[in-house]
Design a protein around this motif. Structure first.
Motif, PDB file in Angstrom:
ATOM      1  N   ILE A  56     108.505 -50.817  94.893  1.00  0.00           N
ATOM      2  CA  ILE A  56     107.315 -50.450  95.470  1.00  0.00           C
ATOM      3  C   ILE A  56     106.301 -50.196  93.993  1.00  0.00           C
ATOM      4  O   ILE A  56     105.273 -50.668  94.031  1.00  0.00           O
ATOM      5  N   ASN A  57     106.967 -49.502  92.967  1.00  0.00           N
ATOM      6  CA  ASN A  57     106.207 -49.237  91.817  1.00  0.00           C
ATOM      7  C   ASN A  57     105.993 -50.512  91.006  1.00  0.00           C
ATOM      8  O   ASN A  57     105.111 -50.600  90.452  1.00  0.00           O
ATOM      9  N   HIS A 117     105.812 -41.700  98.732  1.00  0.00           N
ATOM     10  CA  HIS A 117     104.534 -41.471  99.517  1.00  0.00           C
ATOM     11  C   HIS A 117     103.485 -41.084  98.652  1.00  0.00           C
ATOM     12  O   HIS A 117     102.398 -41.308  98.665  1.00  0.00           O
ATOM     13  N   SER A 118     103.989 -40.394  97.275  1.00  0.00           N
ATOM     14  CA  SER A 118     102.851 -40.395  96.227  1.00  0.00           C
ATOM     15  C   SER A 118     102.088 -41.691  95.884  1.00  0.00           C
ATOM     16  O   SER A 118     101.055 -41.608  95.795  1.00  0.00           O
ATOM     17  N   VAL A 119     102.936 -42.594  95.744  1.00  0.00           N
ATOM     18  CA  VAL A 119     102.732 -43.997  95.226  1.00  0.00           C
ATOM     19  C   VAL A 119     101.691 -44.502  96.107  1.00  0.00           C
ATOM     20  O   VAL A 119     100.700 -45.045  96.197  1.00  0.00           O
ATOM     21  N   LEU A 120     102.056 -44.482  97.424  1.00  0.00           N
ATOM     22  CA  LEU A 120     101.295 -45.219  98.762  1.00  0.00           C
ATOM     23  C   LEU A 120     100.016 -44.338  98.797  1.00  0.00           C
ATOM     24  O   LEU A 120      98.874 -44.911  99.012  1.00  0.00           O
ATOM     25  N   TRP A 121      99.783 -42.881  98.455  1.00  0.00           N
ATOM     26  CA  TRP A 121      98.643 -42.343  98.528  1.00  0.00           C
ATOM     27  C   TRP A 121      97.782 -42.813  97.480  1.00  0.00           C
ATOM     28  O   TRP A 121      96.495 -43.177  97.719  1.00  0.00           O
ATOM     29  N   GLN A 122      98.124 -42.807  96.214  1.00  0.00           N
ATOM     30  CA  GLN A 122      97.558 -43.223  95.215  1.00  0.00           C
ATOM     31  C   GLN A 122      96.919 -44.721  95.234  1.00  0.00           C
ATOM     32  O   GLN A 122      95.748 -44.993  95.087  1.00  0.00           O
ATOM     33  N   ASP A 160      99.981 -39.663 103.647  1.00  0.00           N
ATOM     34  CA  ASP A 160     100.863 -39.709 102.666  1.00  0.00           C
ATOM     35  C   ASP A 160     100.850 -38.694 101.379  1.00  0.00           C
ATOM     36  O   ASP A 160     102.019 -38.187 101.248  1.00  0.00           O
ATOM     37  N   PHE A 161      99.609 -38.164 101.064  1.00  0.00           N
ATOM     38  CA  PHE A 161      99.801 -37.122 100.409  1.00  0.00           C
ATOM     39  C   PHE A 161     100.394 -35.691 100.976  1.00  0.00           C
ATOM     40  O   PHE A 161     101.116 -35.189 100.189  1.00  0.00           O
ATOM     41  N   LYS A 162      99.971 -35.611 102.231  1.00  0.00           N
ATOM     42  CA  LYS A 162     100.784 -34.284 102.899  1.00  0.00           C
ATOM     43  C   LYS A 162     102.296 -34.639 102.961  1.00  0.00           C
ATOM     44  O   LYS A 162     102.694 -33.612 102.691  1.00  0.00           O
TER      45      LYS A 162
END
Length: 213
Positions: free
Chosen positions: A99-100, A137-142, A149-151
């Motif tokens: 993902i990254n 999820h942090s990557v998805l949120w960004q 995703d942040f939550k």
């Protein structure tokens, strides 16, 4: 007297036969235990590990999420008393790298990959797995800016910190999450918490003036 001798002879012979029978049973149990130890303690975990390695090796050849799932299901579906948690851990890291590394990956593909690996990780909700889930999820949120995703990232980091209050990965992950989200108040709380344990961390020291008084 003769009858008494016959009795003692038969009784002794019976005890001898019983002793031999018990010895045979003990030997048989030992053989079964040794064989089971080889099967469950060596063969199965080794085979499971080999299936995972072969799946990772075949990654460049897959062309869809279904291919990805089919590839790694071989290892997950192979029973072994040891290896499921390790397989989930390594696959979580591998998925995170995918993902990254593919910044142009469609959102649907990224989410499908996470939806596949996350349940495997959460079967063993230890800090390492929680951090991997939070990182994904942090990557998805960004990338896609969905607040959910942040939550999930925030909640997963916090759960990891409850298990290990001084573990660096969730602390630094949570700090970066708040910094990326512009949440100075919460970022300052985590930064102070980090500096309380590692006062010489120059990176966090440089961030502190930006977070206000």
């Amino acid at each position: 007297m003769h009858s008494l001798n016959i009795y003692f002879y038969r009784h002794t012979k019976h005890k001898t036969n019983m002793s031999q029978g018990i010895k045979y049973v003990i030997v048989l149990v030992g053989i079964v235990a040794a064989f089971s130890s080889i099967i469950f303690g060596a063969y199965m975990p080794t085979t499971k590990a080999q299936l995972y390695v072969s799946s990772v090796t075949a990654l460049p050849n897959i062309h869809s999420v279904q291919d990805f799932e089919d590839l790694f299901n071989r290892g997950f579906n192979f029973y072994s008393p040891i290896g499921d948690e390790e397989t989930a851990k390594f696959l979580g890291t591998e998925t995170m790298d995918v993902i990254n590394g593919q910044t142009d990956q469609p959102e649907a593909v990224s989410r499908a990959l996470i939806q596949y690996v996350e349940p495997h990780l959460m079967q063993y909700p230890n800090p390492r797995h929680l951090v991997v889930v939070a990182n994904m999820h942090s990557v998805l949120w960004q990338r896609f800016k969905h607040v959910e995703d942040f939550k999930i990232a925030e909640s997963s980091y916090k759960q990891a910190l409850e298990m290990g209050p001084k573990l660096p990965p969730p602390l630094y992950g949570l700090l970066q999450l708040y910094l990326n989200g512009g949440d100075k108040a919460d970022a300052k709380v985590i930064a102070e918490r980090i500096l309380a344990s590692w006062p010489d961390d120059t990176r966090v020291q440089q961030v502190m003036p930006l977070l206000g008084k």
